[in-house]
Design a protein around this motif. Structure first.
Motif, PDB file in Angstrom:
ATOM      1  N   GLN B  86      11.535  -2.026  12.253  1.00 14.77           N
ATOM      2  CA  GLN B  86      10.660  -2.337  13.414  1.00 14.77           C
ATOM      3  C   GLN B  86       9.722  -1.070  13.669  1.00 14.77           C
ATOM      4  O   GLN B  86       8.468  -1.332  13.911  1.00 14.77           O
ATOM      5  CB  GLN B  86      11.448  -2.579  14.766  1.00 14.77           C
ATOM      6  N   SER B  87      10.122   0.009  13.824  1.00 16.47           N
ATOM      7  CA  SER B  87       9.232   1.258  14.015  1.00 16.47           C
ATOM      8  C   SER B  87       9.880   2.469  13.128  1.00 16.47           C
ATOM      9  O   SER B  87      10.498   3.462  13.416  1.00 16.47           O
ATOM     10  CB  SER B  87       9.324   1.629  15.501  1.00 16.47           C
ATOM     11  N   PRO B  88       9.320   2.168  11.652  1.00 18.91           N
ATOM     12  CA  PRO B  88       9.749   3.160  10.701  1.00 18.91           C
ATOM     13  C   PRO B  88       9.267   4.545  10.980  1.00 18.91           C
ATOM     14  O   PRO B  88       7.963   4.420  11.671  1.00 18.91           O
ATOM     15  CB  PRO B  88       9.186   2.745   9.371  1.00 18.91           C
ATOM     16  N   VAL B  89       9.721   5.643  10.832  1.00 19.11           N
ATOM     17  CA  VAL B  89       9.205   7.055  11.010  1.00 19.11           C
ATOM     18  C   VAL B  89       8.913   7.692   9.623  1.00 19.11           C
ATOM     19  O   VAL B  89      10.048   7.931   8.697  1.00 19.11           O
ATOM     20  CB  VAL B  89      10.321   7.901  11.773  1.00 19.11           C
ATOM     21  N   PRO B  90       7.950   7.958   9.420  1.00 13.51           N
ATOM     22  CA  PRO B  90       7.679   8.626   7.947  1.00 13.51           C
ATOM     23  C   PRO B  90       8.005  10.164   8.175  1.00 13.51           C
ATOM     24  O   PRO B  90       7.997  10.880   9.249  1.00 13.51           O
ATOM     25  CB  PRO B  90       6.189   8.561   8.038  1.00 13.51           C
ATOM     26  N   PRO B  91       8.179  10.800   6.952  1.00 12.14           N
ATOM     27  CA  PRO B  91       8.461  12.249   6.838  1.00 12.14           C
ATOM     28  C   PRO B  91       6.990  12.862   7.357  1.00 12.14           C
ATOM     29  O   PRO B  91       6.075  12.290   7.257  1.00 12.14           O
ATOM     30  CB  PRO B  91       8.745  12.501   5.666  1.00 12.14           C
ATOM     31  N   GLU B  92       7.336  14.099   8.318  1.00 14.10           N
ATOM     32  CA  GLU B  92       6.005  14.561   9.117  1.00 14.10           C
ATOM     33  C   GLU B  92       5.167  15.154   7.994  1.00 14.10           C
ATOM     34  O   GLU B  92       5.611  15.884   6.752  1.00 14.10           O
ATOM     35  CB  GLU B  92       6.777  15.814   9.702  1.00 14.10           C
ATOM     36  N   THR B 160      10.944  -5.289  -4.991  1.00 16.01           N
ATOM     37  CA  THR B 160      12.097  -6.295  -4.769  1.00 16.01           C
ATOM     38  C   THR B 160      11.612  -7.791  -4.722  1.00 16.01           C
ATOM     39  O   THR B 160      10.575  -8.141  -4.142  1.00 16.01           O
ATOM     40  CB  THR B 160      12.688  -5.845  -3.362  1.00 16.01           C
ATOM     41  N   GLY B 161      12.562  -8.734  -5.005  1.00 17.70           N
ATOM     42  CA  GLY B 161      12.283 -10.129  -4.805  1.00 17.70           C
ATOM     43  C   GLY B 161      12.446 -10.615  -3.437  1.00 17.70           C
ATOM     44  O   GLY B 161      11.996 -11.609  -3.212  1.00 17.70           O
ATOM     45  N   ILE B 162      12.755  -9.734  -2.603  1.00 11.77           N
ATOM     46  CA  ILE B 162      13.091 -10.249  -1.095  1.00 11.77           C
ATOM     47  C   ILE B 162      12.612  -9.167  -0.396  1.00 11.77           C
ATOM     48  O   ILE B 162      12.638  -7.949  -0.604  1.00 11.77           O
ATOM     49  CB  ILE B 162      14.668 -10.402  -0.915  1.00 11.77           C
ATOM     50  N   LEU B 163      11.746  -9.656   0.595  1.00 11.08           N
ATOM     51  CA  LEU B 163      11.199  -8.767   1.578  1.00 11.08           C
ATOM     52  C   LEU B 163      11.563  -9.049   2.969  1.00 11.08           C
ATOM     53  O   LEU B 163      11.155 -10.111   3.404  1.00 11.08           O
ATOM     54  CB  LEU B 163       9.744  -8.961   1.348  1.00 11.08           C
ATOM     55  N   LEU B 164      12.141  -8.240   3.975  1.00  9.44           N
ATOM     56  CA  LEU B 164      12.256  -8.464   5.097  1.00  9.44           C
ATOM     57  C   LEU B 164      11.604  -7.810   6.129  1.00  9.44           C
ATOM     58  O   LEU B 164      11.450  -6.409   5.957  1.00  9.44           O
ATOM     59  CB  LEU B 164      13.873  -8.120   5.375  1.00  9.44           C
ATOM     60  N   LEU B 165      10.872  -8.333   7.041  1.00 11.65           N
ATOM     61  CA  LEU B 165       9.902  -7.597   7.849  1.00 11.65           C
ATOM     62  C   LEU B 165      10.292  -7.597   9.412  1.00 11.65           C
ATOM     63  O   LEU B 165      10.315  -8.989   9.875  1.00 11.65           O
ATOM     64  CB  LEU B 165       8.411  -8.139   7.769  1.00 11.65           C
ATOM     65  N   ASP B 166      10.692  -6.751  10.174  1.00 13.62           N
ATOM     66  CA  ASP B 166      11.017  -7.031  11.572  1.00 13.62           C
ATOM     67  C   ASP B 166       9.813  -6.859  12.481  1.00 13.62           C
ATOM     68  O   ASP B 166       9.396  -5.530  12.800  1.00 13.62           O
ATOM     69  CB  ASP B 166      12.139  -5.927  11.714  1.00 13.62           C
TER      70      ASP B 166
END
Lengths: 345, 265
Positions: B86-92, B160-166
């Motif tokens: 839902q809210s991914p954090v990228p490396p700074e 990937t063959g499957i993608l999950l999106l929150d």
């Protein structure tokens, strides 16, 4: 157009491929050259100046000098190793804590080591061999305690730092209590150790430090790559197939071992582990702390500060930690107020 | 792209001592876009997290091609299931191209840091999500819509063959929401990729889903093609909202219009 990670050079052979960050490599080379120069200078200066040419002849066995061989070489080597260790330790701990202000003192290593050493001195098991060992034990135990207390279904970076600060304060109180109870000469001795000093350091400190560093080389090589993923949140890391919990634990263990061993050898040399990673990162302009640059910079800071400590006042010697703190503190402040990225965690 | 099968058996999920989802069975239709909807706290995000092994089940299991996720190495799962939390954090301080390249992590080793395939897949992912122009920008300085496209690019680079999106459209304005969902739709049409997304907006769910799952209180209330299952009764049942369902003037999919607003004053 190329889509490989920005600013990297690809080194490829049939069996392997490595990405090398171009600017980091350049910065590391420059730092290595500077370090070699400062190391040589460290052998030249002291009560009596010995010209670099003579020092080099001694180093390559063409000449003999008791001052260089038994006094300055071991001491400067210990300084170099301590600096390397603090540089790496600071980089790893800051990476895990996701906080540019985290360092071995923040997570309890330095204060744990200090409390153990003072305890040892007061109760009569201080000494050239016992002090490093008690420091390592104290530092590791304190860091372990912080790690366990900060653990709640995974390591929370913020709890990690806050609990580290709390434990450090408590340990500092214990140290002070012991110091007030202690005999005045012992207290004096402990105070000098606590400010970080290379005075009188020799092969007895250098040798164990060398072995520990060599033994940790594979772990450090692993850490250099693993640290890349530590900047993600837990969910994103798992999504990428990275076991972030294990990586964090591994990075902290390596960092704590290095910091405790270095503290055992020279005392808590302030600010090196805090400043070196951040300066290295700004020089190399990388998202995560460049490990090699940070290590070299740490060594450069300690060896230079030790030269300063020997030169600044005649007839006396400052502890090296006083110098690193005097220079490192303001520098860090300046860096943090000046830079946009510095305050983010 | 090989299709993988994702299913849940007797799945019970929860946090600490609170059970959120109980005894749920689910077969994710392969090669289709499945959208999960339901009121807040119905367990839809919790379900998605467990499908992507971000959350360990209390009991029961999630099956990937017949094997329980807990028995598969997480790295192996990462080559078959991509998850966008839902809210991914990228490396700074990371750049867009670097972040997208991190999607190749599951295929890389210490001594195998970059291959031709990595390069091709990353280039393709960036092209499809239209982030090529952003390649050298810092992720921190992007707008919400751009950032979401970059994250999707990273998930695509995982191949990937499957993608999950929150909730991939949260915090986006309506134009960017449509843009992101169109992209998801397109990935599915051209790639036969299986997509499972959690969405808040019921109308968007109807517009983009092949298969709609309506959840309430941790169980599935109804599932099927939106046109077949979305009725005023279902919406009242699931959301407790009185509404009228009409066909969307553009797509013909069911469109939910809430009942008379309360009079002012």
């Amino acid at each position: 157009m190329s889509h490989r990670p920005y600013g990297h050079v690809l080194i490829r052979r049939p069996r392997f491929s490595f990405l090398v960050h171009r600017r980091s490599a350049v910065v590391a080379s420059v730092l290595a050259v500077l370090l070699a120069a400062v190391f040589l200078l460290g052998l030249c200066v002291g009560v009596r100046f010995i010209p670099p040419g003579d020092v080099l002849r001694v180093l390559f066995g063409a000449d003999e000098s008791i001052v260089v061989e038994t006094l300055r070489l071991p001491r400067t080597t210990v300084g170099l190793l301590v600096g390397l260790a603090f540089g790496i330790a600071g980089a790893l701990i800051q990476t895990v804590a996701r906080n540019p202000l985290a360092s071995p003192d923040v997570i309890g290593v330095s204060h744990g080591a200090a409390a153990a050493v003072v305890f040892g001195l007061v109760f009569g098991f201080g000494g050239p061999t016992a002090t490093p060992l008690t420091a390592i034990a104290g530092g590791s135990v304190a860091a372990f305690l912080v790690y366990v207390l900060a653990w709640r279904r995974g390591l929370n970076a913020q709890r990690f730092v806050l609990i580290g600060v709390g434990i450090s304060v408590a340990l500092a109180a214990v140290t002070n209590l012991l110091l007030t109870k202690a005999d005045i000469t012992l207290a004096q001795q402990a105070k000098v150790w606590m400010s970080g000093s290379l005075n009188g350091r020799g092969w007895s400190q250098g040798e164990p430090l060398t072995w520990v560093l060599l033994a940790l080389v594979p772990a450090i090589v692993w850490a250099a790559r693993a640290a890349r993923s530590a900047g993600f949140d837990d969910d994103t890391a798992i999504a990428l197939g990275v076991r972030l919990g294990r990586i964090r634990l591994g990075l902290v263990v390596v960092g704590v071992l290095l910091a405790s061993v270095a503290t055992g050898a020279a005392g808590p040399v302030d600010f090196v582990a805090l400043v070196a990673p951040q300066v290295a990162r700004r020089l190399a302009r990388t998202p995560q702390v460049p490990l090699v640059c940070s290590a070299l910079l740490g060594a450069l800071i300690v060896v230079s500060a030790d030269i300063g400590a020997r030169m600044l006042i005649s007839n006396a010697e400052l502890p090296v930690g006083v110098l690193t703190a005097a220079v490192g503190g303001p520098y860090l402040l300046w860096m943090l107020t000046r830079s946009r990225a510095g305050g983010a965690s | 792209m090989t299709t993988h099968r994702l299913a849940a058996r007797d799945l019970t999920l929860g946090y600490e001592d609170r059970i959120v989802v109980r005894d749920l069975d689910l077969e994710v239709p392969a090669g289709r876009v499945t959208v999960v909807v339901g009121p807040n706290a119905c367990g839809k995000s919790t379900l998605l997290r467990s499908l992507g092994r971000l959350l360990k089940p209390v009991s029961g299991s999630v099956l990937l091609d017949g094997a329980a996720l807990r028995d598969l190495p997480t790295r192996e799962i990462a080559r078959r299931i991509g998850v966008l939390p839902q809210s991914p954090v990228p490396p700074e301080g990371i750049t867009v191209a670097d972040l997208v390249a991190r999607g190749r992590q599951p295929y890389q080793r210490w001594w195998q840091q970059w291959s031709d395939e990595d390069e091709d897949v990353v280039a393709d992912a960036m092209r499809r999500t239209d982030v090529v122009e952003l390649a050298d920008r810092y992720v921190d300085e992007l707008s919400g819509g751009q950032r979401q496209r970059v994250w999707i690019a990273m998930a695509l680079a995982q191949g990937t063959g499957i993608l999950l999106l929150d909730e991939p459209t949260t915090f986006l304005d309506i134009a960017h929401q449509v843009e992101v969902l169109d992209l998801v739709r397109e990935l599915n049409v051209t790639r036969e990729r299986t997509v499972v997304a959690v969405l808040h907006d019921l109308n968007q769910a109807c517009r983009y889903a092949d298969h709609l799952i309506a959840m309430r209180d941790g169980s599935i209330v109804a599932q099927g093609a939106p046109a077949e299952i979305v009725t005023a009764d279902l919406v009242r049942d699931v959301f407790g909202l009185a509404c009228v369902v009409i066909p969307c003037p553009v797509t013909g999919a069911p469109m939910v219009v809430p009942g008379q607003p309360r009079e002012a004053g």
